[in-house]
Design an enzyme around this catalytic site. Structure first.
Site: not given
Length: 721
Positions: A596, A639
Site C-alpha cells: 500500500s 488511514k
C-alpha cells in the site's frame, strides 16, 4: 420369585419383563443380566415420562407456530424482527435510518425471540443448508472466520432435527464375561425407572440377607454360649458376617449403569466436543485400583459414555476439527459410518483394552467447524465422509446493509442484553452507534459485519460501563468509550507504540520538501499511522541499484521493484549509474508489509530524481501496477483518520476505495479526500512548482497514456496494509 433366592439362580428375565410395550427391542434380545425381576411402573403418558410430547408456542412469539409430531417449523429460521405493540416501522425513512425505520426509544421495546433458531442473523446460505440438513439428517462442515455464528447454527440445528424417540442407554453386567458388558437401549425416561426398580429389588434382597444373617449369627452365638465355646462362636459369627457381606456385593453389582439419560431432554441432544481428548469423545472405562480380591468395581459400572454416545439422535459439534488427533478422527469416521461404537479404555489411566462393551448407539448428525486452515490438517477421509453424506458451507464475513438487516442488528443488541441478564438496555442513539461500528468493521461500504461475537463484546463492555455508573440505560457515550476499552491485546500494543512514537514525531504537515512523502499504514487491526517515506539519489560505485531500508517484507520488496519499472520507463535521467535510496522512517521492529506504500515510494523517488518538492500537507496510500495504475488497498478508513489526527489537510486514496470510506463524523470536515486512478494524477496533486510539474505530468501521460483509458474498478484485491 422369592426375594431370598440366589441371584444366579432361575431363568433370566426377558426385556419385556423390564420395560413396557414401548421398548423397541426384539423378542430374541439376550437378557441384560440374571437373577433380578424388578417391577417397572406403568407408563401413564405424562410429560415427565421422558418421551417427547406436544408443546405449543404462545401466539405472538417470534417463533410462532406449533411443535407437532413433524417437529418445529424450521422454515421460520431467522424470522423477521417483531416489536411490542406501540412500536412501528416508519417506511418513509427505512433506507436512511440506522435502525431501519424502527420507531423505538430503547432496545427494551424490541421483542427477542424465544427460540434460538429465530435469533440467527445473516448467513443466508448457511441457514438454508442447515434447514435441509436438519430435515434429511445430513452432516455439515462450516468453514469461516471466528465469531460468525457456526456454533449458534449448530445449536439451532439440534432444535430443528426431525422429532425422534430419544433413548436412554444402559450398560449391564455380563455374567458370561465380565469384561464385555452388555448394552441396551430403552425409550427416554425408562432408564430411571429400570434403575429404581433394580435398586428397590436390591434393597429388598439386602434387607432379607441382613435379617437372615442376624438370625444365623444369633443361633451361632447361643450355641457357643451353651457349649461354653464363646471365642469359637465369635469367630464363627464373624465368618458368617463376612460371607453375607461379600455375597451382598454381587447383588449390588447387578444394578445396570445408566450412561445416557434423556429423561429431561425435550429436544434432540447437542454435544460440543471441541478439543475433546479420545476418552471424552469416544467413551472410556475408569481405572479401578482394586481389581482383585472381590473388592473390584464391576466393569459395567466403570463405563463412561463419550460425546458421540451422548449425541445419539442429536448433534455432535466439533469446532476446530483439525485439532483432533488423527486416531480420534479415524475412529470418528467409524462411528459416523456404523452408527454405533463400542466403549473401551482410551488412555493409560483407564482399563485399557481389557474391557470392551457391546456396540453403543451413536446415531448423530456431525457438524464440523473451523477456520480455513482446518481443512489442511483434517483427515481427508473424514472430510470425504462428511461431504459425501452432507454439505460444506463457507460462512460469510459480511452481509448487505439493508433496512431489514439493520432492524435485525437492533434486535441483536436486545438479544445480547437479554441473554446476559445484567446489562441495561441501549438507548436509540447507543444502538445506532453499535450499528455504525458494524458498518465500519465490515470494511466494505454497503455491508455489515457478521463477526457478531466481537460486536457482542462491544455491547457487553458498553453495558458494563453503564451498569458501573448505576444508570438504567446504556448511552452513545458508553458505546464510544467501550470501543476504546474493548480493543484486543494486539491493538493495545499498536496504540501504545503509536502513542510513544508521538514523542519523536517526524510528521511534517506544512511546506514543500524534495524526496519526502507522508505515507499511511495500519498497525494492529484498526490503528492508522502516518509513515514518512524519504528518497535520495546518489552516484553509484558500480551498476545502479535500488536500496530500500525499513525491514521490508516480501510483498513490500516486490512493490519497490514495481516502482522501479515506472521510474525507468518515464525518467529522462540515466539511472544506470545511480543508486536510489528509499527509507521508511520509523517503521519499527515489525517492518513494512504489503504494497500500500507503492504510490508513496514512487512519488518520493520521482521527487528526488526530478528535484521537485512534495507538498507536506498531504498524505497518501495506494498500490501501484507496473503500468502506473493505482490499485485498491485495505484499511483506508483508519488511514484517513490517522492523517486527520496528524493535522494533515488532504489525503490521496485509490479511486476504487471510495466506496470503503466510513470515517467518523468528527473527521469529515478536517480532511479532504482525493481519489485517484493513475500515478500521473498522484503527481499532479502531490508535486509543487507548476511549470516543471506540468511538464513532468504531461510527459508521463504521453508515455503511459493508454493506461489512463482503462477504468480500474473495485474488483482488485485490497492489501492487508
Amino acid at each position: 420369585m422369592s426375594n431370598d433366592s440366589d441371584p444366579n439362580d432361575g431363568p433370566p428375565p426377558t426385556v419385556e419383563e423390564t420395560v413396557d410395550e414401548r421398548e423397541p427391542e426384539s423378542d430374541d434380545t439376550p437378557a441384560p443380566d440374571e437373577g433380578f425381576d424388578p417391577v417397572i411402573p406403568e407408563d401413564d403418558g405424562s410429560p415427565d415420562d421422558g418421551g417427547l410430547h406436544d408443546a405449543t408456542i404462545e401466539e405472538g412469539d417470534a417463533g410462532e407456530g406449533t411443535i407437532d409430531d413433524e417437529g418445529p417449523d424450521i422454515d421460520r429460521l431467522g424470522s423477521d424482527v417483531e416489536v411490542d405493540l406501540g412500536a412501528e416501522i416508519d417506511e418513509e425513512i427505512t433506507e436512511d435510518d440506522l435502525l431501519g425505520g424502527l420507531k423505538v426509544d430503547s432496545t427494551s421495546e424490541i421483542e427477542v425471540p424465544d427460540r434460538l433458531v429465530d435469533q440467527v442473523i445473516g448467513q443466508d446460505d448457511a441457514r438454508d443448508i442447515v434447514k435441509k440438513a436438519a430435515k434429511q439428517r445430513r452432516h455439515v462442515m462450516m468453514i469461516g472466520s471466528p465469531g460468525t455464528g457456526k456454533s449458534m447454527l449448530a445449536k439451532a440445528m439440534s432444535q430443528l432435527l426431525p422429532k425422534e424417540d430419544l433413548q436412554d442407554i444402559l450398560v449391564y453386567h455380563n455374567p458370561d464375561d465380565g469384561n464385555e458388558p452388555k448394552v441396551r437401549t430403552v425409550p427416554a425416561g425408562k432408564g430411571d425407572q429400570i434403575i429404581e426398580a433394580y435398586k428397590d429389588e436390591a434393597r429388598k434382597r439386602n434387607q432379607m440377607r441382613s435379617f437372615l444373617m442376624l438370625i444365623i449369627m444369633a443361633v451361632v452365638l447361643v450355641y457357643a454360649v451353651v457349649t461354653r465355646s464363646l471365642l469359637l462362636g465369635i469367630l464363627a459369627a464373624g465368618v458368617v458376617y463376612l460371607a453375607f457381606r461379600y455375597s451382598g456385593r454381587s447383588t449390588d453389582s447387578m444394578i445396570p449403569n445408566l450412561i445416557v439419560n434423556n429423561a429431561e431432554q425435550q429436544t434432540a441432544p447437542f454435544e460440543d466436543a471441541t478439543g475433546a481428548h479420545a476418552g471424552a469423545l469416544l467413551g472410556d472405562v475408569r481405572h479401578d485400583p482394586f481389581q482383585s480380591g472381590g473388592m473390584e468395581t464391576p466393569s459395567h459400572d466403570r463405563v463412561e459414555p463419550g460425546a458421540i454416545h451422548k449425541a445419539n439422535k442429536g448433534v455432535l459439534f466439533v469446532d476446530e476439527i483439525n485439532t483432533l488427533d488423527i486416531r480420534s478422527q479415524q475412529k470418528l469416521m467409524t462411528a459416523i459410518q456404523e452408527g454405533e461404537f463400542g466403549i473401551t479404555g482410551q488412555s493409560e489411566r483407564s482399563s485399557g483394552a481389557m474391557v470392551q462393551t457391546e456396540p453403543v448407539p451413536c446415531d448423530f448428525v456431525m457438524v464440523a467447524a473451523g477456520n480455513l486452515d482446518a481443512m489442511e490438517n483434517m483427515h481427508p477421509a473424514l472430510r470425504s465422509r462428511i461431504k459425501g453424506y452432507g454439505y460444506e458451507v463457507y460462512m460469510d464475513d459480511t452481509i448487505e446493509d439493508t433496512p431489514e438487516m439493520r432492524r435485525k442488528y437492533a434486535r441483536f443488541i436486545a438479544q445480547e442484553v437479554e441473554n446476559d441478564g445484567r446489562l441495561p438496555h441501549f438507548t436509540r442513539d447507543a444502538a445506532e452507534e453499535v450499528i455504525l461500528e458494524a458498518k465500519r468493521r465490515s470494511g466494505r461500504k454497503g455491508h455489515l459485519t457478521l463477526e457478531l461475537r466481537n460486536l457482542g463484546g462491544l455491547v457487553r463492555v458498553a453495558g458494563d460501563i453503564a451498569r458501573g455508573e448505576d444508570r438504567d440505560e446504556t448511552t452513545r457515550d458508553d458505546v464510544i468509550q467501550a470501543k476504546r476499552r474493548s480493543r484486543g491485546i494486539e491493538q493495545q500494543l499498536a496504540d501504545n507504540y503509536i502513542e510513544r512514537r508521538k514523542d519523536y514525531e517526524m510528521t511534517v504537515s506544512e511546506g514543500d520538501v524534495i524526496g519526502r512523502v507522508n505515507g499511511l499504514a495500519v498497525m494492529g487491526e484498526d490503528s492508522g499511522i502516518v509513515l514518512p517515506v524519504m528518497a535520495e539519489v546518489a552516484p553509484s560505485q558500480g551498476p545502479g541499484k535500488v536500496i530500500a531500508t525499513g525491514k521490508l517484507q516480501e510483498m513490500a520488496e516486490e512493490a519497490v521493484q514495481n516502482v522501479s519499472a515506472i521510474i525507468k520507463k518515464f525518467s529522462d535521467e540515466d539511472i544506470s549509474e545511480k543508486d536510489i535510496h528509499i527509507q521508511f522512517v520509523q517503521a519499527g521492529q515489525q517492518g513494512v508489509d504489503g504494497d500500500s506504500a507503492s504510490i508513496t515510494v514512487a512519488t518520493a523517488v520521482i521527487s528526488a530524481l526530478e528535484d521537485m518538492p512534495v507538498a507536506q500537507d498531504l498524505a497518501m496510500t495506494g498500490s501501484l501496477s507496473v503500468r502506473g495504475d493505482v490499485l485498491p488497498v485495505g484499511g483506508v478508513t483508519h488511514k484517513i483518520e490517522a492523517a486527520a489526527k496528524a493535522g494533515l489537510d488532504r489525503v490521496i486514496i485509490p479511486k476504487a476505495n471510495e466506496q470503503d470510506v466510513m470515517i467518523e463524523d468528527e473527521y469529515k470536515d478536517q480532511i479532504e479526500i482525493i481519489p485517484v486512478s493513475h500515478i500521473s494524477e498522484v503527481l499532479d496533486v502531490a508535486l509543487a512548482g507548476e511549470p516543471d510539474k506540468d511538464s513532468l505530468v504531461d510527459r508521463l501521460k504521453s508515455i503511459t497514456g493508454s493506461a489512463l483509458e482503462r477504468d480500474i474498478g473495485p474488483g482488485g484485491s485490497p492489501s492487508p496494509q
